[in-house]
Design a protein around this motif. Structure first.
Motif, PDB file in Angstrom:
ATOM      1  N   UNK A  73       0.884  -1.286  -0.115  1.00 58.83           N
ATOM      2  CA  UNK A  73      -0.008  -0.065   0.069  1.00 58.83           C
ATOM      3  C   UNK A  73       0.874   1.384  -0.012  1.00 58.83           C
ATOM      4  N   UNK A  74       0.299   2.311  -0.976  1.00 54.60           N
ATOM      5  CA  UNK A  74       1.398   3.321  -0.739  1.00 54.60           C
ATOM      6  C   UNK A  74       0.620   4.475  -0.156  1.00 54.60           C
ATOM      7  N   UNK A  75      -0.735   4.656   0.015  1.00 55.86           N
ATOM      8  CA  UNK A  75      -1.476   5.670   0.776  1.00 55.86           C
ATOM      9  C   UNK A  75      -2.925   4.985   1.433  1.00 55.86           C
ATOM     10  N   UNK A  76      -3.171   5.378   2.516  1.00 54.57           N
ATOM     11  CA  UNK A  76      -4.418   4.988   3.179  1.00 54.57           C
ATOM     12  C   UNK A  76      -4.913   6.222   3.767  1.00 54.57           C
ATOM     13  N   UNK A  77      -6.031   6.658   3.467  1.00 53.46           N
ATOM     14  CA  UNK A  77      -6.439   7.968   3.889  1.00 53.46           C
ATOM     15  C   UNK A  77      -6.578   7.846   5.425  1.00 53.46           C
ATOM     16  N   UNK A  78      -6.185   8.951   6.192  1.00 48.48           N
ATOM     17  CA  UNK A  78      -6.238   9.081   7.542  1.00 48.48           C
ATOM     18  C   UNK A  78      -5.283   8.646   8.427  1.00 48.48           C
ATOM     19  N   UNK A  79      -4.050   7.684   7.753  1.00 48.68           N
ATOM     20  CA  UNK A  79      -3.146   7.016   8.580  1.00 48.68           C
ATOM     21  C   UNK A  79      -1.802   7.370   7.572  1.00 48.68           C
ATOM     22  N   UNK A  80      -0.764   7.047   8.330  1.00 46.18           N
ATOM     23  CA  UNK A  80       0.615   7.030   7.801  1.00 46.18           C
ATOM     24  C   UNK A  80       0.902   5.859   7.144  1.00 46.18           C
ATOM     25  N   UNK A  81       1.657   5.285   6.044  1.00 48.38           N
ATOM     26  CA  UNK A  81       1.735   4.161   5.600  1.00 48.38           C
ATOM     27  C   UNK A  81       3.469   3.939   5.867  1.00 48.38           C
ATOM     28  N   UNK A  82       3.980   3.058   6.358  1.00 48.54           N
ATOM     29  CA  UNK A  82       5.498   2.855   6.208  1.00 48.54           C
ATOM     30  C   UNK A  82       5.760   1.405   5.632  1.00 48.54           C
ATOM     31  N   UNK A  83       6.777   1.240   5.115  1.00 49.66           N
ATOM     32  CA  UNK A  83       7.040   0.127   4.170  1.00 49.66           C
ATOM     33  C   UNK A  83       7.865  -1.009   5.288  1.00 49.66           C
ATOM     34  N   UNK A  84       8.235  -0.744   6.275  1.00 53.49           N
ATOM     35  CA  UNK A  84       8.883  -1.631   7.248  1.00 53.49           C
ATOM     36  C   UNK A  84       8.559  -1.297   8.479  1.00 53.49           C
ATOM     37  N   UNK A  85       8.940  -2.291   9.553  1.00 51.74           N
ATOM     38  CA  UNK A  85       9.000  -1.815  10.930  1.00 51.74           C
ATOM     39  C   UNK A  85       9.842  -0.896  11.336  1.00 51.74           C
ATOM     40  N   UNK A  86      11.087  -0.915  10.873  1.00 50.79           N
ATOM     41  CA  UNK A  86      12.079   0.218  11.377  1.00 50.79           C
ATOM     42  C   UNK A  86      11.556   1.589  10.763  1.00 50.79           C
ATOM     43  N   UNK A  87      10.993   1.571   9.646  1.00 50.27           N
ATOM     44  CA  UNK A  87      10.393   3.025   8.874  1.00 50.27           C
ATOM     45  C   UNK A  87       9.255   3.611   9.914  1.00 50.27           C
ATOM     46  N   UNK A  88       8.317   2.742  10.419  1.00 45.26           N
ATOM     47  CA  UNK A  88       7.386   2.949  11.200  1.00 45.26           C
ATOM     48  C   UNK A  88       7.841   3.536  12.577  1.00 45.26           C
ATOM     49  N   UNK A  89       8.853   2.959  13.175  1.00 37.33           N
ATOM     50  CA  UNK A  89       9.420   3.357  14.267  1.00 37.33           C
ATOM     51  C   UNK A  89      10.248   4.852  14.099  1.00 37.33           C
ATOM     52  N   UNK A  90      10.821   4.914  13.256  1.00 28.44           N
ATOM     53  CA  UNK A  90      11.507   6.035  12.720  1.00 28.44           C
ATOM     54  C   UNK A  90      10.550   7.075  12.595  1.00 28.44           C
ATOM     55  N   UNK A  91       9.528   7.104  11.760  1.00 24.47           N
ATOM     56  CA  UNK A  91       8.280   8.141  11.920  1.00 24.47           C
ATOM     57  C   UNK A  91       7.967   8.366  13.140  1.00 24.47           C
ATOM     58  N   UNK A  92       7.456   7.623  14.048  1.00 27.26           N
ATOM     59  CA  UNK A  92       7.106   7.874  15.512  1.00 27.26           C
ATOM     60  C   UNK A  92       8.284   8.395  16.424  1.00 27.26           C
ATOM     61  N   UNK A  93       9.503   8.021  16.162  1.00 23.08           N
ATOM     62  CA  UNK A  93      10.328   8.754  16.809  1.00 23.08           C
ATOM     63  C   UNK A  93      10.865  10.083  16.266  1.00 23.08           C
ATOM     64  N   UNK A  94      10.463  10.665  15.031  1.00 25.84           N
ATOM     65  CA  UNK A  94      10.678  11.889  14.464  1.00 25.84           C
ATOM     66  C   UNK A  94       9.538  12.651  14.909  1.00 25.84           C
ATOM     67  N   UNK A  95       8.460  12.226  15.196  1.00 27.74           N
ATOM     68  CA  UNK A  95       7.334  13.146  15.817  1.00 27.74           C
ATOM     69  C   UNK A  95       7.405  13.047  17.440  1.00 27.74           C
ATOM     70  N   UNK A  96       8.306  12.549  17.826  1.00 29.62           N
ATOM     71  CA  UNK A  96       8.720  12.893  19.247  1.00 29.62           C
ATOM     72  C   UNK A  96       7.952  12.073  20.203  1.00 29.62           C
ATOM     73  N   UNK A  97       7.514  10.688  19.992  1.00 34.29           N
ATOM     74  CA  UNK A  97       6.746   9.607  20.656  1.00 34.29           C
ATOM     75  C   UNK A  97       8.082   9.062  21.499  1.00 34.29           C
ATOM     76  N   UNK A  98       7.614   8.786  22.667  1.00 37.87           N
ATOM     77  CA  UNK A  98       8.568   7.928  23.706  1.00 37.87           C
ATOM     78  C   UNK A  98       8.457   6.625  23.798  1.00 37.87           C
ATOM     79  N   UNK A  99       7.300   6.123  23.314  1.00 36.15           N
ATOM     80  CA  UNK A  99       6.724   5.016  23.174  1.00 36.15           C
ATOM     81  C   UNK A  99       5.857   4.572  21.919  1.00 36.15           C
ATOM     82  N   UNK A 100       5.878   3.328  21.181  1.00 41.18           N
ATOM     83  CA  UNK A 100       5.171   3.012  20.268  1.00 41.18           C
ATOM     84  C   UNK A 100       4.506   1.761  20.541  1.00 41.18           C
TER      85      UNK A 100
END
Length: 172
Positions: A73-100
């Motif tokens: 999937x390249x785009x899903x309305x209302x959510x962020x799409x990541x290609x891998x677990x590491x990319x998902x964690x990177x996105x949340x880390x960049x947004x300043x979250x301390x926990x996923x």
């Protein structure tokens, strides 16, 4: 960032399979909503997200960041799409979250575990036995053992028991 894998399992250790004839336990769903809201986010696989979303709309998670991990999937309305677990964690880390919170499904859980990306496990054990089911598989290629430390054990009601573990970092 601390990563917490959250799952509902059956009493015999399989992932609890839910559907119209076997709906998920209310207590487990309420716990997941609480965990996601406290973290401000959750990571989910595409198929599990589609099942959660059902008829559309944000549902009870309109105020949390949802990251869907999907290679296709390249785009899903209302959510962020990541290609891998590491990319998902990177996105949340960049947004300043301390926990996923990693919510599901089995393939996504196994991917995070196989890449050593999980710090804690929360298993809500439902009072049911299932003859078939998906399992947590740490490494598909070789037998592997990871030690965990019990942080907490508590009843959630309705026969659901929550087990909260930390993965032993000395064996990573």
């Amino acid at each position: 960032m601390k990563t917490v894998l959250w799952a509902t399992l059956t009493a015999n250790g399989n992932y609890a399979q839910s559907g119209p004839a076997n709906p998920p336990k209310r207590e487990a769903l309420e716990d997941f909503a609480s965990q996601a809201k406290a973290a401000g986010n959750f990571i989910v696989g595409r198929r599990t997200f589609e099942a959660m979303r059902g008829s559309g709309g944000p549902g009870p998670f309109g105020e949390v960041d949802i990251v869907v991990v999907s290679e296709n999937a390249s785009e899903i309305p209302g959510v962020t799409v990541a290609k891998s677990p590491k990319e998902a964690l990177g996105y949340l880390r960049d947004k300043g979250y301390s926990q996923a919170v990693i919510s599901g499904g089995a393939e996504l859980h196994n991917s995070f575990l196989g890449q050593d990306l999980v710090d804690e496990l929360i298993f809500n054990v439902a009072p049911t036995l299932e003859g078939k089911g998906l399992n947590i598989v740490i490494d598909r290629e070789e037998y592997q053992t990871k030690q965990v430390q019990l942080l907490n054990c508590k009843p959630l009601g309705g026969g659901v028991v929550q087990l909260h573990y930390a993965i032993d970092r000395h064996n990573r």
